[in-house]
Scaffold this motif. Structure first.
Motif, PDB file in Angstrom:
ATOM      1  N   UNK A 145      61.049  26.605  30.005  1.00 33.26           N
ATOM      2  CA  UNK A 145      59.620  26.767  30.238  1.00 33.26           C
ATOM      3  C   UNK A 145      59.223  28.234  30.393  1.00 33.26           C
ATOM      4  N   UNK A 146      58.000  28.545  29.973  1.00 35.34           N
ATOM      5  CA  UNK A 146      57.427  29.875  30.152  1.00 35.34           C
ATOM      6  C   UNK A 146      56.710  29.885  31.495  1.00 35.34           C
ATOM      7  N   UNK A 147      57.183  30.692  32.441  1.00 34.56           N
ATOM      8  CA  UNK A 147      56.565  30.746  33.766  1.00 34.56           C
ATOM      9  C   UNK A 147      55.565  31.892  33.885  1.00 34.56           C
ATOM     10  N   UNK A 148      55.128  32.434  32.751  1.00 33.68           N
ATOM     11  CA  UNK A 148      54.171  33.533  32.751  1.00 33.68           C
ATOM     12  C   UNK A 148      52.757  33.086  32.416  1.00 33.68           C
ATOM     13  N   UNK A 149      52.512  31.795  32.385  1.00 35.23           N
ATOM     14  CA  UNK A 149      51.200  31.302  31.984  1.00 35.23           C
ATOM     15  C   UNK A 149      50.156  31.496  33.078  1.00 35.23           C
ATOM     16  N   UNK A 150      48.933  31.675  32.661  1.00 34.47           N
ATOM     17  CA  UNK A 150      47.800  31.681  33.586  1.00 34.47           C
ATOM     18  C   UNK A 150      46.946  30.441  33.366  1.00 34.47           C
ATOM     19  N   UNK A 151      47.435  29.510  32.567  1.00 32.44           N
ATOM     20  CA  UNK A 151      46.753  28.234  32.335  1.00 32.44           C
ATOM     21  C   UNK A 151      47.232  27.210  33.355  1.00 32.44           C
ATOM     22  N   UNK A 152      46.347  26.301  33.728  1.00 34.10           N
ATOM     23  CA  UNK A 152      46.720  25.208  34.621  1.00 34.10           C
ATOM     24  C   UNK A 152      47.383  24.130  33.781  1.00 34.10           C
ATOM     25  N   UNK A 153      48.702  24.091  33.769  1.00 33.93           N
ATOM     26  CA  UNK A 153      49.442  23.150  32.938  1.00 33.93           C
ATOM     27  C   UNK A 153      49.498  21.749  33.546  1.00 33.93           C
ATOM     28  N   UNK A 154      48.842  21.553  34.671  1.00 35.28           N
ATOM     29  CA  UNK A 154      48.650  20.219  35.205  1.00 35.28           C
ATOM     30  C   UNK A 154      47.496  19.499  34.526  1.00 35.28           C
ATOM     31  N   UNK A 155      46.698  20.238  33.776  1.00 35.52           N
ATOM     32  CA  UNK A 155      45.549  19.650  33.077  1.00 35.52           C
ATOM     33  C   UNK A 155      45.884  19.221  31.653  1.00 35.52           C
ATOM     34  N   UNK A 156      47.081  19.523  31.186  1.00 34.03           N
ATOM     35  CA  UNK A 156      47.461  19.246  29.801  1.00 34.03           C
ATOM     36  C   UNK A 156      47.736  17.759  29.608  1.00 34.03           C
ATOM     37  N   UNK A 157      47.148  17.182  28.554  1.00 35.73           N
ATOM     38  CA  UNK A 157      47.429  15.790  28.192  1.00 35.73           C
ATOM     39  C   UNK A 157      48.699  15.786  27.350  1.00 35.73           C
ATOM     40  N   UNK A 158      49.800  15.387  27.952  1.00 31.36           N
ATOM     41  CA  UNK A 158      51.111  15.448  27.292  1.00 31.36           C
ATOM     42  C   UNK A 158      51.481  14.160  26.581  1.00 31.36           C
ATOM     43  N   UNK A 159      50.743  13.075  26.819  1.00 29.77           N
ATOM     44  CA  UNK A 159      51.226  11.771  26.402  1.00 29.77           C
ATOM     45  C   UNK A 159      52.391  11.398  27.304  1.00 29.77           C
ATOM     46  N   UNK A 160      53.167  10.412  26.886  1.00 27.24           N
ATOM     47  CA  UNK A 160      54.294   9.982  27.722  1.00 27.24           C
ATOM     48  C   UNK A 160      55.344  11.077  27.851  1.00 27.24           C
ATOM     49  N   UNK A 161      55.660  11.753  26.739  1.00 29.00           N
ATOM     50  CA  UNK A 161      56.708  12.784  26.737  1.00 29.00           C
ATOM     51  C   UNK A 161      56.272  13.919  25.815  1.00 29.00           C
ATOM     52  N   UNK A 162      56.971  15.046  25.925  1.00 32.03           N
ATOM     53  CA  UNK A 162      56.710  16.193  25.055  1.00 32.03           C
ATOM     54  C   UNK A 162      58.024  16.904  24.756  1.00 32.03           C
ATOM     55  N   UNK A 163      57.965  18.085  24.200  1.00 35.58           N
ATOM     56  CA  UNK A 163      59.170  18.847  23.845  1.00 35.58           C
ATOM     57  C   UNK A 163      59.613  19.787  24.964  1.00 35.58           C
ATOM     58  N   UNK A 164      59.025  19.625  26.137  1.00 34.18           N
ATOM     59  CA  UNK A 164      59.371  20.464  27.275  1.00 34.18           C
ATOM     60  C   UNK A 164      59.648  19.621  28.499  1.00 34.18           C
ATOM     61  N   UNK A 165      58.832  19.826  29.537  1.00 36.65           N
ATOM     62  CA  UNK A 165      58.999  19.097  30.793  1.00 36.65           C
ATOM     63  C   UNK A 165      57.661  18.519  31.238  1.00 36.65           C
ATOM     64  N   UNK A 166      57.746  17.455  32.012  1.00 38.58           N
ATOM     65  CA  UNK A 166      56.547  16.854  32.604  1.00 38.58           C
ATOM     66  C   UNK A 166      56.899  16.437  34.026  1.00 38.58           C
TER      67      UNK A 166
END
Length: 165
Positions: free
Chosen positions: A52-73
């Motif tokens: 994961x990229x920990x340098x984001x300034x986006x709220x990644x709790x708002x992302x609609x990931x579906x059930x799974x993605x290519x990273x972490x949920x």
């Protein structure tokens, strides 16, 4: 059911100030939304890649990931009393920790295993479902990490998700 009977989650997210010191970037209560197939989901955080990229300034709790993605949920899932889940497979390594109540882990071999408060399930890309056979709500902390597809008898297994979240 229109309201979630379990309390909202307090989510704290850390980051860095301009001098590189750790700060609390977000401190807020977040509420669940009801998924199409019944349980209530509270999105905590996600990443779209590994590592994961920990340098984001986006709220990644708002992302609609579906059930799974290519990273972490990371999400909280609340199951209503007397609810039956759908058996499914995501191509993920899941850590499922029961925070409140009790659920039944149902596998495609027909087995049913009770999982109670304080228990953890390590789910490795298997066909599984979650039932709440009790009269109380159940709350699970779910961490999903993108994984290599399971291979059985030389055949790669695919995701099987009969619902939307």
């Amino acid at each position: 059911m229109s309201a979630q009977p379990l309390p909202p989650i307090r989510r704290l997210v850390t980051g860095h100030d301009t001098q590189g010191n750790a700060i609390v970037w977000k401190d807020e209560e977040i509420k669940a939304s009801q998924a199409e197939h019944g349980p209530f989901l509270t999105r905590i955080w996600s990443s779209s890649e590994l590592p994961p990229d920990v340098n984001t300034t986006d709220d990644l709790g708002l992302v609609d990931t579906g059930l799974a993605n290519k990273g972490t949920i990371c999400r909280i899932v609340d199951f209503p009393p007397k609810s039956v889940g759908m058996v499914h497979r995501s191509i993920t390594l899941d850590y499922i920790y029961v925070l409140e109540g009790e659920v039944t882990l149902t596998l495609d071999d027909g087995s049913k295993t009770k999982v109670g408060k304080g228990n953890i399930v390590v789910q490795q890309g298997t066909m599984h479902g979650w039932d709440n056979e009790t009269s109380n709500w159940a709350r699970l902390l779910c961490v999903l990490i993108s994984a290599k597809a399971p291979v059985v008898a030389g055949e790669e297994l695919n995701a099987e998700v009969p619902f939307q979240i």
